[in-house]
Structure formats: structure tokens, C-alpha cells
Design a protein around this motif. Structure first.
Motif, PDB file in Angstrom:
ATOM      1  N   ARG A  25       0.822  -1.204   0.000  1.00 51.97           N
ATOM      2  CA  ARG A  25       0.000   0.000   0.000  1.00 51.97           C
ATOM      3  C   ARG A  25       0.863   1.263   0.000  1.00 51.97           C
ATOM      4  NH1 ARG A  25      -1.503   3.913  -0.612  1.00 51.97           N
ATOM      5  NH2 ARG A  25      -3.285   5.139   0.075  1.00 51.97           N
ATOM      6  N   VAL A  26       2.000   1.250   0.729  1.00 50.41           N
ATOM      7  CA  VAL A  26       2.840   2.453   0.780  1.00 50.41           C
ATOM      8  C   VAL A  26       3.916   2.442  -0.312  1.00 50.41           C
ATOM      9  CG1 VAL A  26       2.482   2.756   3.246  1.00 50.41           C
ATOM     10  CG2 VAL A  26       4.478   1.477   2.436  1.00 50.41           C
ATOM     11  N   GLY A  27       3.840   1.430  -1.200  1.00 53.46           N
ATOM     12  CA  GLY A  27       4.768   1.429  -2.335  1.00 53.46           C
ATOM     13  C   GLY A  27       6.120   0.825  -2.030  1.00 53.46           C
ATOM     14  N   LEU A  28       6.196  -0.056  -1.031  1.00 54.54           N
ATOM     15  CA  LEU A  28       7.478  -0.686  -0.701  1.00 54.54           C
ATOM     16  C   LEU A  28       7.429  -2.199  -0.961  1.00 54.54           C
ATOM     17  CD1 LEU A  28       8.684   0.992   2.627  1.00 54.54           C
ATOM     18  CD2 LEU A  28       9.440   1.450   0.305  1.00 54.54           C
ATOM     19  N   GLY A  29       6.481  -2.641  -1.794  1.00 56.89           N
ATOM     20  CA  GLY A  29       6.390  -4.066  -2.089  1.00 56.89           C
ATOM     21  C   GLY A  29       7.732  -4.592  -2.601  1.00 56.89           C
ATOM     22  N   GLY A  30       8.152  -5.749  -2.100  1.00 54.80           N
ATOM     23  CA  GLY A  30       9.411  -6.340  -2.564  1.00 54.80           C
ATOM     24  C   GLY A  30      10.620  -5.928  -1.746  1.00 54.80           C
ATOM     25  N   LEU A  39      17.728   1.896   2.729  1.00 60.35           N
ATOM     26  CA  LEU A  39      16.617   2.608   2.092  1.00 60.35           C
ATOM     27  C   LEU A  39      16.919   4.102   1.997  1.00 60.35           C
ATOM     28  CD1 LEU A  39      13.554   1.034   3.966  1.00 60.35           C
ATOM     29  CD2 LEU A  39      14.578   0.287   1.813  1.00 60.35           C
ATOM     30  N   SER A  40      16.222   4.771   1.069  1.00 60.77           N
ATOM     31  CA  SER A  40      16.329   6.227   0.992  1.00 60.77           C
ATOM     32  C   SER A  40      15.477   6.840   2.100  1.00 60.77           C
ATOM     33  CB  SER A  40      15.839   6.703  -0.369  1.00 60.77           C
ATOM     34  OG  SER A  40      14.436   6.511  -0.454  1.00 60.77           O
ATOM     35  N   GLY A  41      15.653   8.141   2.311  1.00 59.98           N
ATOM     36  CA  GLY A  41      14.892   8.822   3.357  1.00 59.98           C
ATOM     37  C   GLY A  41      13.389   8.685   3.147  1.00 59.98           C
ATOM     38  N   GLY A  42      12.961   8.837   1.886  1.00 58.31           N
ATOM     39  CA  GLY A  42      11.536   8.719   1.588  1.00 58.31           C
ATOM     40  C   GLY A  42      11.027   7.316   1.857  1.00 58.31           C
ATOM     41  N   GLN A  43      11.829   6.327   1.475  1.00 55.51           N
ATOM     42  CA  GLN A  43      11.414   4.930   1.695  1.00 55.51           C
ATOM     43  C   GLN A  43      11.313   4.618   3.185  1.00 55.51           C
ATOM     44  OE1 GLN A  43      14.511   3.150  -0.702  1.00 55.51           O
ATOM     45  NE2 GLN A  43      13.013   2.413  -2.202  1.00 55.51           N
ATOM     46  N   ARG A  44      12.232   5.198   3.969  1.00 58.75           N
ATOM     47  CA  ARG A  44      12.163   4.966   5.421  1.00 58.75           C
ATOM     48  C   ARG A  44      10.866   5.531   5.986  1.00 58.75           C
ATOM     49  NH1 ARG A  44      18.047   5.307   5.714  1.00 58.75           N
ATOM     50  NH2 ARG A  44      18.053   7.578   5.861  1.00 58.75           N
ATOM     51  N   SER A  45      10.494   6.725   5.508  1.00 65.99           N
ATOM     52  CA  SER A  45       9.231   7.304   5.975  1.00 65.99           C
ATOM     53  C   SER A  45       8.061   6.409   5.599  1.00 65.99           C
ATOM     54  CB  SER A  45       9.033   8.689   5.350  1.00 65.99           C
ATOM     55  OG  SER A  45      10.093   9.536   5.699  1.00 65.99           O
ATOM     56  N   ARG A  46       8.114   5.860   4.381  1.00 62.81           N
ATOM     57  CA  ARG A  46       7.026   4.985   3.944  1.00 62.81           C
ATOM     58  C   ARG A  46       6.946   3.732   4.829  1.00 62.81           C
ATOM     59  NH1 ARG A  46       4.990   6.039  -1.196  1.00 62.81           N
ATOM     60  NH2 ARG A  46       6.011   7.817  -2.158  1.00 62.81           N
TER      61      ARG A  46
END
Lengths: 230, 518
Positions: free
Chosen positions: A116-121, A130-137
Motif C-alpha cells: 500500500r505504501v509502495g514498498l512491495g518487494g 533505504l532512501s529517506g523517503g522509503q524509510r518514511s514509507r
């Protein structure tokens, strides 16, 4: 409905008073000068700081004496929202089971949240990769599985660039809408408050004022807020 | 802040701290009550006190006097192997005393390398037993410590000051007067006090290189009263004297010193523009080379002397080695079981009482604690039958202050940074310990375990009081072989002990650091 009844919070030498209600499902920005007590307000609602006076109620139920982990609250901090030594999936899984003993269906829930937050896989990655944005996700995915009624954000996206921050705020708005959660977020950026929060609580000089419409507050600010906004 | 929610209960740590405090203070009390004050302090006791203070003062002064030029050279030179050399300066901390003593005898003894070389040019051999031998061994152990502490202070001088000095073209004496002397004046008293305190309670060095009426320390006198005369009253009286000395020295060290730091921060040489002249450079090179030789020669001597005898070791060595490994393992587990909850308590509450209980180990010397335990145990059981458990226990108590020093800062950091997140996820107590605290402290736990295992493995202290002839740890076995003048067998056993100590440290420290995340 979140209700703070004649609350007084003591944080060291600093005192904050609050007496207001927030409607269920509302999205509320908390704005005010640095050091005015925005974080103190959120910490008191989350239960990290005990109120020295007054009561905090959620849906009519007194939660003043409940420990933080048992309140209907999920909170994201300015930093350190993930455990660096655990994988993304484990970090999200903590929102379901604090001892990480996850069932098969728990694991499915985690996967769905990450999708749902775009981190599938990326389940097996560690936060450091992870990048900063991915960590937030990833942190938001955990909030999603926690299914708490109240979501408190203490500027978790402050370190992101403007475009990424806007993206995260949109995601937060969507998630809050989907889950029906009530959102309180500390913000230093008036445009962030306008972007996702219909209402705003103004905190200054040791007092958290009752929520009012964000646009009205920012268009016609009281003296203390005007000095802060410049 | 008492009203802040915490991810862990501080109670277990406080409970352990109480047990530690009761154990140490209880044994000290037992000693004090048994002290035979009737006779007072006679001439032998006064001689022991004088010798103890004299050797500690000389050792501290010499160690620091030599450490200053070595640290200065290390701080301003960059060369291949600099990091290895600085890491090596940490090695004496886990080096078994008996191994170093044997190495020093191989080099400086009557039949050692230096005496042999002197013989070639017709000079008499040097003598290692007595005051100068004790001081030599203490300098061997504490010169590296002093160098590390002073080097650290040197590294902490802001780089801007050296840049400013370079712009003003400051060199030589002016540099010393402007920057280095004020820095040294601040750091040296503390370093002196720390080494003085260490040498005051050192036992194995005095046991092996001292002795006789003119070279007996208080700690050694306790041993002799106990072991030779079995005069518990006098041993207890001497223990009270030793407690007084130790407390005074530890107080002085805590007051003057900032204490040692085991951490890094030595990686960089300060960029300096002075000392580029040929004379300054060669002087630095000479100091570094001399210090390295002084540290490495005795170790090399042990390897050279020990290797040939490895093939036919006395049968007593293997069981002693197994005993030592078991004692070290028990002691390590004990330290971690006690130190981790205590570190958590300090991190959660800043509990001063827990921190103080952790420091008590510094205020009591091993032989004093040993004497006390003997007095306490005797009404209930045969103390000699408990030699090994008592050794493991005392070793653990002695390592505890160091363990807390390593564990507390990290625990504090974890609680401060991730305590709230854990609480908001309702993962207090065991889940927090299992999923956050222990995994994130792996490196520090490994380091602590390595130190505890190596120190316990090499310890030659309380075991000398309690051991019956059929029980021995490896260090005690080495000492017995020395006493029987079987120097080659002693060197071989010492070589094994050296390998065991360093291997224990290396494996545990490495195991903690592997895959550990920052």
C-alpha cells in the motif's frame, strides 16, 4: 472524539495547559513558535509525559492513566522511527506483535501494508539500505497495521526535501482517510498545514488553543503567530 | 525524570547492584571485624606500607615520564603500522601478568638477553628481583596505558590551534609552552593517580619479582600472613591497611582523573606543521622504536623460550588450562548477567547508587576480597574446596567496573533514541530486551565478554590464597613451575596461556562485532 479536560503538563521547568476537543476523523495541524510546547502536547497525548492535572479522554473513555503502548495512539517521531538492526518487514510487524511472533496472516497484513505504501518487494531490506523517503514509507506502513484511532506526527518528514515531504503528507492524508484515524501533526510549514489539515491548534506561551479552521488562523493570525510567521 | 514512561524496569539492575554492594561491603566488614588490632602495626607492616607507596610512586612517575615523549611522537607522526602499534598499546590490559613477568625475566633477568650481551663485553649481569624489577614490570604494563591516555588528550587539542601555531611559525619550545604544556598540566595528574592506584593493588608482580623484607607490598604481606603463617588476624589487619590505601588512591584518581576510555578516536594523526626538522624527526622515531621494542621484546622472548618445550609439556598443564577456561567462562557469564541489568538501570534512571555499586570493585583489591570471603565462608564450608567458584566470582567483581564503563554509554544511547518508539509499540520488558537492547548492544557485549574472559583467564590473585596443591588454574601452574625452577616448561605453559587469553578476547570481541549495526 479526543478531549483534553483542563490538562496541565509539566516538562522540566516548562508548563503547558490545554483544554479542547478534537472531532473524530479530523486532521489537525499543531503550529506555533519553537519551544512553545508542540512536542510536549503530543507527548502528553501519547502518554510519554503524565499530565499533572486534568484528564484525557478518547471516545468518552478516560485514558489519562493508560501507559503509552495501550493508548489508541500511533506516533511518529522526528527521527529514529525504525530499528536499524531489524528488516523492514520486522519493523512493520512490530506494529502487530511487539514480540514479533507473527502468524501467517500477520505476515500477509505486513505485506499488504508495504504494498500500500509502495514498498512491495523490499521486505527483507534494512532501514540503512533505504532512501529517506522509503524509510518514511516503512514507518507509515507500520502505522497502518497498528490500526490505532489517533495518529500523532512530530515532524517525521522534517529532514526530507519539499517535494518528497509533500508526497509523504499526501500519503498520510490518504491513509488517515482510509482508516478513519484522527490526525494531529506538528508543523513548521504553513503550507503543509494548509495542504492536509482542515484545522489547526495554535500553541504559544504555555497554552494550546482549541482547534480552528487552518485557513482562518493563517490568514488572520493572532499577534504571537504573526511574529512567528514573519 | 521520574514521570517519563520507560521501556524497561530498572528493578533487576538495582537488585543486582544491591547484591554486589552487600557482597563487597560485607566481606570488607568481615575483614575489619577479624582484624587483630592488639599488636598494632609492627616494623614489617610499616616496611610493607613504605615499599608499596614507593614502588607505586616510582612506577607512576616513570610510566608517565616515558609516555609523554612517546605520545608526542605518535601524535605528530604518520607512518605505516601506526594504527597497529596504537592497538598494541591496548594489549597489556588483557595480557596475563605472569606471562609478561616471564617475558621480562627472559629479557632482563640474570640469564636473560641483556645480561648475556653484557657478558660479551665483560660486564656483570643485571638483576631483576627487587624494587627495580617490580617497577620495571609496572612500567611495562602502565607505559602503554599512560601513552594512550596522554595521546588521547593530544588528539583532542583542536586542530585550529595547530593551524594558528603554524601561521605564527611556532616551533620547538614555543610550541610546548603555548599548546602542549597547558594540555599536559591538565591531563598528567590524573594519569599519575590512575597508575599509582593500579600499582598499589598489584599483586602478581610483587609475588613473582618482589618478596623478602625489602620488597614486600601490603598485598603480598596479606598473602604471606595468610599462606605461610595462617595468621588470619594479621591478614585481616593488613587488609584494613590496604583498604585505606586503595580508597585514598582511588579517591585521588577519581578526583584528578578523567579515567581511561576504551573507545577509538586514535585513527588520525593531528596535522601539524612543526617538528619538521631532522633532529625532531629522528628523536620521535627513536622514542617510538624504543617503546615498541620494550613492549614487543618480552612477548617475543616468551614465544622463543616457550616454543621448544611445547612438545613435552608437564602433564599438569592441560588440566590447569581446562580449569582456567571453565573459570573464565563462568566469570564472563556472571559479569554479563550482572552488568547488563545494571547498565540498563543506569541508562533508564541515571541511578547513581547503581553506578557507585559498580565502582566498589575498584575500591577493594582481590586479596582483600579473598581474605574476606575466606573468613565469611569458613564457618559454613571448607574454603579451599570452593577455590574455583570463589576465583570466578572475584574475577567477575573486579571486571564489573570496566564492564559498566563499556555498556552504560551504549545502553543510554539506545534508551534515549529508541525508548519512546518501543513504548509506543507496547514492547516493554522482555520484547524490548530481546529485540532491541541485546541486538543493538552486541558489539559492546562482545567486547565486555572478551575483556572479562581474558582478564579472568590470566588472573593470578585470589586463586593463590585458596588453591590446594591438587587444584590449579593455568597462571597458578606457570607460577608453580617457575617456583620449581622449571623455566622452560613455565615458558611453554605461559605461551599457551598467552594464546588462550588473546584467543578468548579475539573470538568474543569479533563475535560481537560481526554483522553488528551501528
Amino acid at each position: 472524539m479526543l478531549k483534553l479536560e483542563d490538562c496541565v503538563v509539566q516538562n522540566g521547568a516548562f508548563t503547558l495547559s490545554a483544554d479542547f476537543t478534537v472531532e473524530q476523523g479530523a486532521r489537525v495541524a499543531v503550529i506555533g513558535p519553537s519551544g512553545a510546547g508542540k512536542s510536549t502536547l503530543l507527548e502528553a497525548i501519547a502518554g510519554f509525559l503524565q499530565v499533572t492535572q486534568g484528564r484525557i479522554l478518547w471516545s468518552g473513555q478516560d485514558i489519562t492513566a493508560q501507559p503509552p503502548g495501550q493508548r489508541p495512539v500511533a506516533m511518529l517521531f522526528q527521527e529514529d522511527n525504525l530499528f536499524a538492526h531489524l528488516t523492514v518487514a520486522q519493523n512493520v510487524g512490530l506494529g502487530l506483535r511487539p514480540d514479533l511472533k507473527l502468524t501467517v496472516s500477520d505476515k500477509e497484513t505486513v505485506e499488504q501494508a508495504l504494498d500500500r505504501v509502495g514498498l512491495g518487494g523490499l521486505e527483507a531490506r534494512k532501514p540503512g539500505d533505504l532512501s529517506g523517503g522509503q524509510r518514511s514509507r516503512a514507518a507509515l506502513a507500520r502505522v497502518l497495521v497498528q490500526r490505532r484511532d489517533l495518529l500523532l506526527l512530530d515532524e517525521p518528514f522534517a529532514a526530507l526535501g519539499p517535494a518528497l515531504r509533500a508526497e509523504m503528507l499526501d500519503l498520510v492524508r490518504d491513509l488517515a482517510q482510509e482508516t478513519g484515524a484522527t490526525l494531529l501533526m506538528v508543523s513548521h510549514q504553513p503550507e503543509d498545514a494548509r495542504r492536509i489539515a482542515g484545522q489547526a491548534i495554535f500553541v504559544a506561551e504555555g497554552k494550546a488553543h482549541a482547534p480552528q479552521p487552518t485557513d482562518r488562523l493563517l490568514d488572520d493570525p493572532p499577534e504571537a503567530l504573526r511574529a512567528y510567521l514573519g | 525524570m521520574a514521570d517519563r514512561a520507560q521501556p524497561l524496569s530498572p528493578v533487576p539492575g538495582i537488585a543486582f547492584a544491591t547484591v554486589v554492594a552487600v557482597a563487597i561491603l560485607g566481606t570488607l566488614l568481615a575483614v575489619a571485624l577479624s582484624a587483630e588490632t592488639g599488636r598494632g602495626l609492627g616494623p614489617p607492616e610499616w616496611a610493607a606500607i613504605r615499599f608499596t607507596l614507593l614502588q607505586a610512586a616510582l612506577s607512576a612517575a616513570l610510566s608517565v615520564a616515558l609516555a609523554v615523549p612517546v605520545a608526542r611522537a605518535l601524535s605528530r607522526r604518520r607512518f605505516a603500522g601506526r594504527r597497529v602499534l596504537i592497538a598494541l598499546l591496548g594489549a597489556p590490559f588483557i595480557l596475563p601478568v605472569i606471562v609478561a613477568v616471564l617475558g621480562l625475566i627472559e629479557v632482563f633477568g640474570r640469564a636473560g638477553w641483556i645480561s648475556t650481551a653484557l657478558g660479551w663485553i665483560g660486564l656483570p649481569p643485571v638483576q631483576i628481583y627487587g624494587l627495580h624489577g617490580v617497577v620495571l614490570a609496572h612500567v611495562f604494563f602502565n607505559l602503554p596505558l599512560a601513552t594512550r591516555l596522554i595521546l588521547q588528550a593530544w588528539q583532542e587539542v583542536p586542530a585550529e590551534r595547530f593551524r594558528l601555531a603554524a601561521q605564527l611559525n611556532v616551533d620547538g619550545w614555543a610550541m610546548i609552552r603555548l599548546i602542549e604544556w597547558p594540555m599536559l598540566r591538565r591531563i598528567v595528574p590524573g594519569v599519575l593517580a590512575v597508575i599509582f592506584a593500579i600499582c598499589l593493588t598489584s599483586f602478581a608482580v610483587a609475588l613473582t619479582l618482589g618478596g623478602g623484607p625489602r620488597a614486600t607490598t601490603v598485598e603480598l604481606a596479606i598473602y604471606q600472613a595468610f599462606r605461610f603463617d595462617f595468621d588470619l588476624g594479621r591478614a585481616a589487619l593488613l587488609s584494613v591497611v590496604q583498604i585505606g590505601l586503595t580508597l585514598a588512591a582511588a579517591g585521588l584518581a577519581l578526583w584528578l582523573g578523567r579515567g581511561g576510555d576504551f573507545g577509538g578516536g586514535f585513527d588520525r594523526a593531528v596535522r601539524r606543521w612543526d617538528g619538521a626538522r631532522w633532529s625532531a624527526r629522528s628523536l620521535d622515531v627513536a622514542w617510538i622504536a624504543l617503546a615498541a621494542l620494550f613492549l614487543l621484546l618480552p612477548l617475543a622472548a616468551i614465544v622463543i623460550a616457550g616454543l621448544p618445550g611445547l612438545a613435552d609439556l608437564p602433564a599438569s598443564v592441560l588440566p590447569a588450562a581446562v580449569t582456567s577456561i571453565l573459570v573464565a567462562a563462568a566469570s564472563t557469564v556472571l559479569v554479563l548477567l550482572v552488568a547488563l541489568p545494571m547498565a540498563a538501570s543506569v541508562a533508564l534512571r541515571g541511578a547513581r547508587g547503581v553506578e557507585l555499586a559498580g565502582l566498589l570493585g575498584l575500591a577493594a583489591s582481590p586479596l582483600v576480597i579473598g581474605t574476606g570471603l575466606f573468613i565469611v565462608i569458613r564457618p559454613f564450608a571448607n574454603p579451599l574446596a570452593l577455590a574455583l567458584p570463589v576465583t570466578a566470582l572475584v574475577n567477575a567483581l573486579m571486571v564489573l567496573p570496566f564492564a559498566l564503563r563499556i555498556l552504560v554509554p551504549r545502553a543510554r544511547d539506545i534508551v534515549a533514541r529508541q525508548g519512546r518508539l518501543a513504548i509506543s509499540l507496547n514492547m516493554q520488558g522482555w520484547p524490548f530486551t530481546r529485540l532491541v537492547l541485546l541486538p543493538r548492544m552486541r558489539a559492546q557485549i562482545g567486547f565486555t565478554a572478551g575483556l572479562a574472559a581474558a582478564l579472568s583467564m590470566g588472573d593470578l590473585g585470589v586463586i593463590t590464597l585458596f588453591a590446594s596443591p591438587d587444584v590449579a588454574t593455568l597462571p597458578l601452574q606457570v607460577y608453580r613451575l617457575m617456583g620449581a625452577y622449571r623455566m622452560e616448561a613455565a615458558a611453554s605453559a605461559a605461551l599457551i596461556l598467552l594464546c588462550l587469553s588473546f584467543a578468548a578476547f579475539w573470538i568474543l570481541d569479533k563475535g560481537g562485532r560481526a554483522h553488528a549495526e551501528a
